[in-house]
Design an enzyme around this catalytic site. Structure first.
Site, PDB file in Angstrom:
ATOM      1  N   ASP A  72       0.842  -1.199   0.000  1.00 35.26           N
ATOM      2  CA  ASP A  72       0.000   0.000   0.000  1.00 35.26           C
ATOM      3  C   ASP A  72       0.875   1.246   0.000  1.00 35.26           C
ATOM      4  O   ASP A  72       2.073   1.165   0.218  1.00 35.26           O
ATOM      5  CB  ASP A  72      -0.983   0.001   1.179  1.00 35.26           C
ATOM      6  N   ASP A  74       1.343   5.161   1.404  1.00 30.79           N
ATOM      7  CA  ASP A  74       0.984   6.267   2.280  1.00 30.79           C
ATOM      8  C   ASP A  74       1.528   7.539   1.659  1.00 30.79           C
ATOM      9  O   ASP A  74       2.611   7.552   1.068  1.00 30.79           O
ATOM     10  CB  ASP A  74       1.592   6.055   3.679  1.00 30.79           C
ATOM     11  N   ASP A 148       9.387   6.294  12.830  1.00 28.89           N
ATOM     12  CA  ASP A 148      10.053   5.357  13.730  1.00 28.89           C
ATOM     13  C   ASP A 148      11.500   5.018  13.347  1.00 28.89           C
ATOM     14  O   ASP A 148      12.411   5.201  14.142  1.00 28.89           O
ATOM     15  CB  ASP A 148       9.201   4.090  13.940  1.00 28.89           C
TER      16      ASP A 148
HETATM   17  P1  ATP Z   1       4.177  -2.050   6.134  1.00 26.61           P
HETATM   18  O1  ATP Z   1       4.814  -2.295   4.823  1.00 26.61           O
HETATM   19  O2  ATP Z   1       4.214  -3.240   6.980  1.00 26.61           O
HETATM   20  O3  ATP Z   1       2.820  -1.398   6.058  1.00 26.61           O
HETATM   21  P2  ATP Z   1       4.986   0.533   7.007  1.00 26.61           P
HETATM   22  O4  ATP Z   1       6.340   1.090   7.273  1.00 26.61           O
HETATM   23  O5  ATP Z   1       4.208   1.140   5.880  1.00 26.61           O
HETATM   24  O6  ATP Z   1       5.135  -1.018   6.841  1.00 26.61           O
HETATM   25  P3  ATP Z   1       2.800   1.351   8.654  1.00 26.61           P
HETATM   26  O7  ATP Z   1       2.360   0.796   9.967  1.00 26.61           O
HETATM   27  O8  ATP Z   1       1.894   1.257   7.499  1.00 26.61           O
HETATM   28  O9  ATP Z   1       4.184   0.649   8.346  1.00 26.61           O
HETATM   29  O10 ATP Z   1       3.202   2.874   8.911  1.00 26.61           O
HETATM   30  C1  ATP Z   1       3.493   3.795   7.865  1.00 26.61           C
HETATM   31  C2  ATP Z   1       4.609   4.741   8.284  1.00 26.61           C
HETATM   32  O11 ATP Z   1       4.182   5.529   9.407  1.00 26.61           O
HETATM   33  C3  ATP Z   1       5.880   4.073   8.739  1.00 26.61           C
HETATM   34  O12 ATP Z   1       6.725   3.764   7.655  1.00 26.61           O
HETATM   35  C4  ATP Z   1       6.485   5.096   9.659  1.00 26.61           C
HETATM   36  O13 ATP Z   1       7.139   6.114   8.944  1.00 26.61           O
HETATM   37  C5  ATP Z   1       5.259   5.709  10.315  1.00 26.61           C
HETATM   38  N1  ATP Z   1       4.879   5.030  11.572  1.00 26.61           N
HETATM   39  C6  ATP Z   1       4.010   4.030  11.731  1.00 26.61           C
HETATM   40  N2  ATP Z   1       3.894   3.655  13.001  1.00 26.61           N
HETATM   41  C7  ATP Z   1       4.733   4.440  13.709  1.00 26.61           C
HETATM   42  C8  ATP Z   1       5.057   4.573  15.082  1.00 26.61           C
HETATM   43  N3  ATP Z   1       4.498   3.770  15.985  1.00 26.61           N
HETATM   44  N4  ATP Z   1       5.939   5.514  15.425  1.00 26.61           N
HETATM   45  C9  ATP Z   1       6.505   6.329  14.508  1.00 26.61           C
HETATM   46  N5  ATP Z   1       6.237   6.259  13.204  1.00 26.61           N
HETATM   47  C10 ATP Z   1       5.361   5.344  12.793  1.00 26.61           C
HETATM   48 MG    MG Z   2       2.138   0.743   5.352  1.00 27.48          MG
END
Ligand code: ATP
Ligand code: MG
Length: 454
Positions: A72, A74, A148
């Site tokens: 996905d 963002d 993060d």
């Molecule tokens: P995935 O591919 O598993 O979705 P992701 O990195 O996109 O991994 P998400 O949970 O969708 O993870 O979060 C999107 C983004 O938001 C992360 O890449 C990070 O930059 C930020 N983020 C998410 N959760 C946190 C958190 N708990 N603290 C700080 N930043 C966060």
């Molecule tokens: Mg994500």
């Protein structure tokens, strides 16, 4: 321009200035624009045409840099949620802790977030320092600081094809290092779920956890107890459905995070009898995710908790209950003990109950009974579950083979199977059942050599 050139030559050292990103062009980062979704481009373009900044951010950029198609996208922007909402026909502001906008195109959902400010210091917190709500907006470099990990804090502009890297994420991707941004203890205190995210990303990406990121985890792990159960559950679901569930659980144990974290994990990781079953279930889930097939959380949790159910089921039967009511009582006990702490959503719990309660019905192969079971709306899940039980050595392979033949057979074959099951002595059934490998997930083929643990 000169500043930009100097920055490039200084490389890693300059990346330490958290307000100035390292900017990489297409030739340097090598992202394949074909991996981008057209809707992600549509959103960034619409925002940019309205005069705002807009980037693909976070996990999607990380995956693009790794050459993986993101699941996905963002989007991060300097437009406020209201400003974003106005630009799209189907856009909804959601969230309390962090307000975000969901932009929908058909079934496709994109999350658009406004750059967050560094105002976490003033945000409302609980008595342990966990940030409860934070909707302060700020400049892009503060947004980067709030993310993060270094590898999750990069921004990609589809229009210019530039990657903006504020915290040395590119270097960490190349070196396969998972590094938290800022002071690790403070970041875990603000949001203890980040410790679970360390585990998930390290296992999923097979990255090394940078030592200062890793060190505080065993000591700070108990802070996870104060996080609302629903949020822990969401993160656990991501972990279990990441396609690397088995590796994630091993990593959780390695980081000392599995203990007391979730009652479910204690059960799963510390039961010697069920381990074979759980391992098979997680392997098959991982394979399904990797093959792009859907995975049902109900099936997953039904597998993880099955041996707890079996234990109680046996106890109720020993106490004189007949098999089916005994199974229902056992299911109730297990679900009650988990729902309290786990925030198991009702739908998931009802799927689990369906899958479990179908199991004794597979034993009955006379008359119309197997035909009725075939009509059950959750038959496929129940049948897959039955095969796992066979593969783990819990029950005879013959039963799974019979059901595979029955499920795949035409009307005449089915009739013959029912007759055979009810007339042949137990030993002979095995020979008569067609010895086709079950067609689910391809895992059944090796099953016969699997030693029984019970
Ligand atoms: P995935 O591919 O598993 O979705 P992701 O990195 O996109 O991994 P998400 O949970 O969708 O993870 O979060 C999107 C983004 O938001 C992360 O890449 C990070 O930059 C930020 N983020 C998410 N959760 C946190 C958190 N708990 N603290 C700080 N930043 C966060
Ligand atoms: Mg994500």
């Amino acid at each position: 321009m000169i500043k930009k050139l100097i920055r490039k030559f200084l490389g890693v050292k300059d990346q330490r200035d958290p307000t100035e990103p390292l900017i990489l062009g297409a030739a340097e980062h090598g992202i394949d624009p074909k991996l981008l979704s057209s809707n992600a481009i549509r959103v960034t373009q619409t925002l940019q045409e309205a005069g705002f900044k807009a980037f693909v951010v976070g996990g999607a950029v990380r995956d693009l840099l790794l050459g993986v198609k993101p699941k996905d996208f963002d989007i991060a922007t300097n437009a406020t949620p209201e400003e974003v909402k106005k630009l799209f026909r189907r856009a909804f502001i959601i969230g309390r802790r962090f307000q975000i906008v969901h932009v929908m195109f058909g079934q496709d959902l994109l999350e658009v977030t406004t750059f967050r400010g560094a105002g976490a210091a003033n945000a409302p917190k609980d008595e342990h320092g966990r940030v409860l709500r934070d909707n302060s907006f700020g400049p892009q470099h503060e947004d980067a600081m709030r993310r993060d990990f270094t590898i999750n804090a990069m921004y990609y502009d589809p229009a210019t094809q530039e990657v903006l890297d504020y915290h040395g994420g590119i270097a960490d991707i190349r070196d396969k290092i998972l590094r938290i941004i800022g002071q690790p203890e403070a970041r875990y205190r603000e949001d203890p779920v980040r410790m679970l995210r360390v585990v998930r990303f390290a296992a999923k990406l097979q990255f090394t956890i940078e030592p200062t990121t890793r060190e505080p985890i065993p000591v700070m792990a108990p802070l996870i107890d104060n996080v609302p159960a629903a949020r822990v559950f969401d993160e656990m679901l991501k972990l279990l459905m990441s396609g690397h569930a088995l590796a994630c659980l091993q990593q959780l144990r390695k980081e000392g995070l599995h203990h007391g974290l979730l009652p479910l994990l204690d059960v799963v990781l510390e039961q010697p009898i069920g381990m074979k079953f759980v391992t098979l279930a997680l392997e098959s889930t991982d394979n399904r995710v990797k093959a792009g097939k859907g995975v049902s959380p109900g099936f997953l949790f039904a597998s993880l908790l099955w041996h707890q159910v079996v234990e109680k089921w046996t106890a109720y039967r020993a106490a004189g209950e007949s098999p089916i009511p005994a199974l229902h009582l056992a299911a109730d006990d297990v679900l009650d003990s988990q729902t309290e702490q786990l925030a198991l959503q009702r739908r998931i719990a009802s799927d689990m109950r369906d899958i479990w309660s179908m199991q004794p019905r597979f034993e009955r192969r006379n008359g119309k009974t197997p035909y009725k079971l075939l009509e059950h709306p959750r038959f496929r899940a129940g049948y897959d579950f039955l095969l796992l039980r066979c593969e783990s050595g819990e029950i005879e392979m013959e039963l799974g083979e019979w059901w595979t033949a029955f499920y795949e057979g035409d009307a005449t074959e089915r009739e013959h199977l029912v007759v055979a099951a009810n007339s042949a002595p137990a030993g002979a059934k095995r020979k008569r059942a067609p010895r086709r490998a079950p067609r689910n997930k391809g895992a059944g083929a090796e099953a016969e050599s699997a030693p029984s643990e019970e």
